[in-house]
Design an enzyme around this catalytic site. Structure first.
Site, mmCIF file in Angstrom:
data_model
loop_
_atom_site.group_PDB
_atom_site.id
_atom_site.type_symbol
_atom_site.label_atom_id
_atom_site.label_comp_id
_atom_site.label_asym_id
_atom_site.label_seq_id
_atom_site.Cartn_x
_atom_site.Cartn_y
_atom_site.Cartn_z
ATOM 1 N N SER A 52 -8.855 -24.804 -13.116
ATOM 2 C CA SER A 52 -8.928 -25.648 -14.301
ATOM 3 C C SER A 52 -8.173 -26.952 -14.074
ATOM 4 O O SER A 52 -8.488 -27.708 -13.169
ATOM 5 C CB SER A 52 -8.402 -24.873 -15.518
ATOM 6 N N ASP A 200 -14.817 -22.323 -16.722
ATOM 7 C CA ASP A 200 -13.447 -22.364 -16.208
ATOM 8 C C ASP A 200 -13.082 -21.095 -15.431
ATOM 9 O O ASP A 200 -13.237 -19.982 -15.926
ATOM 10 C CB ASP A 200 -12.508 -22.518 -17.414
#
Length: 356
Positions: A52, A200
């Site tokens: 991320s 993610d």
């Protein structure tokens, strides 16, 4: 024998300012200790892994310098520029991208709080048509491919027979597509044209340190092939997680489907932080004493996490609070006894640079 130097960067949205602050300090120390104004973070590490916001930082730190010459750094960005990226563009990524009109009704068919338009534009501005294979060091960036129903690691050093290549901007977009925050990323493998639908990587590896360890155990480095734990130096940097807020959690036994659906992404992403740190400490704690300090975790102390719980809050006040949190993480990293201080770890990273 020189050790393999590994950097692992957690996920956490705008809280990426915390590891960015720590790494700005590390780079400045490296420049000062080496006397080389062109020294960069990429010189200090042999491998970087990020999830991320940590994946975005990975791409920043390893972007090659287009003007590289004999008296130029090998990477385009200073660590301070990665920190500036968050403080200057965080508002545009989050606050300016928020869905406002009819939000409650819109959630019935699209739960993403933010449009990805600004995010994608910014990644194009920063990375252009740069490809993963052009990054200056081996790295992994995590994502989860919904189409394949599988975790996936973008690698900057793919074997040719795997037929994988991706734009860095697409990798950054994929690893930052946090469920309920941004819509999934639709990208293509540049070699095969195969489409991926990515979210993610924090849904399975918000602290990707163990993933990085496993990858390096099966990698040939200039210093050593397939290094064991006692042949590694691992620096893992957190984003001050544990700020998840579950209202009326004592009544969770009676939560309905919507409340669980809203809470699960936060539970999954937050749960891996301490778990992986525990695993790594147990792993390195089993080594001979002289190797037990080969792993170092840097994060914000629990009593110093005085910033917004929302990892998308890029308001000026929270930006300042996150900068302060980064400084608190640095202070805590130096408080350990000398053998385990951050400055000592920086010295060890420099001492283990491969012979040129």
């Amino acid at each position: 024998m020189k050790k393999v130097r590994i950097l692992s960067l957690d996920g956490g949205g705008i809280r990426g300012m915390i590891p960015a602050t720590v790494l700005e300090y590390i780079e400045k120390q490296y420049i000062g200790k080496s006397g080389n104004p062109n020294a960069r973070l990429a010189d200090l590490f042999d491998f970087i892994i990020g999830t991320s916001t940590g994946g975005i930082l990975t791409c920043f730190y390893l972007t090659p310098n287009p003007d590289k010459g004999e008296d130029q750094p090998q990477t385009k960005y200073k660590a301070s520029q990665a920190l500036e990226f968050y403080s200057e563009k965080g508002y545009r990524i989050f606050n300016a991208s928020k869905h406002y009109p009819w939000f409650g009704l819109r959630q019935l068919y699209n739960a993403s709080k933010y449009t990805a338009r600004n995010l994608e534009s910014i990644f194009t501005e920063e990375f252009g048509e740069l490809k993963m294979s052009e990054l200056v060091k081996p790295c992994l960036v995590t994502t989860y491919d919904l189409a394949a129903k599988s975790s996936f690691f973008f690698s900057s050093r793919e074997p040719e027979n795997k037929q994988r290549e991706f734009y860095v901007k697409d990798v950054a977009r994929s690893t930052s597509a946090a469920p309920t925050y941004f819509p999934s990323a639709l990208i293509k493998n540049l070699v095969t044209g195969k489409e991926m639908v990515n979210i993610d990587g924090g849904v399975y590896a918000n602290n990707p340190t163990m993933c990085g360890y496993a990858e390096c155990r099966n990698t040939v480095f200039p210093q050593v092939a397939y290094p064991s734990a006692d042949q590694m130096l691992i620096l893992s940097i957190g984003t001050g997680g544990g700020q998840v807020d579950f209202p009326a959690s004592e009544k969770s036994g009676n939560w309905g489907l919507l409340k669980w659906a809203k809470s699960m992404p936060d539970i999954m992403m937050d749960g891996s932080f301490d778990t992986v740190d525990y695993q790594m400490k147990r792993l390195f704690g089993s080594l001979a004493k002289e190797h037990q300090y080969n792993y170092k975790r840097v994060d914000v102390p629990l009593d110093k996490r005085n910033y917004a719980k929302d990892m998308a809050d890029a308001s000026p006040a929270n930006i300042e609070a996150l900068k302060e949190a980064g400084q608190e993480a640095l202070k805590a990293a130096q408080k350990n006894h000398e053998q385990y201080s951050l400055d000592n770890f920086i010295d060890r990273l420099m001492d283990n640079m491969p012979d040129s």
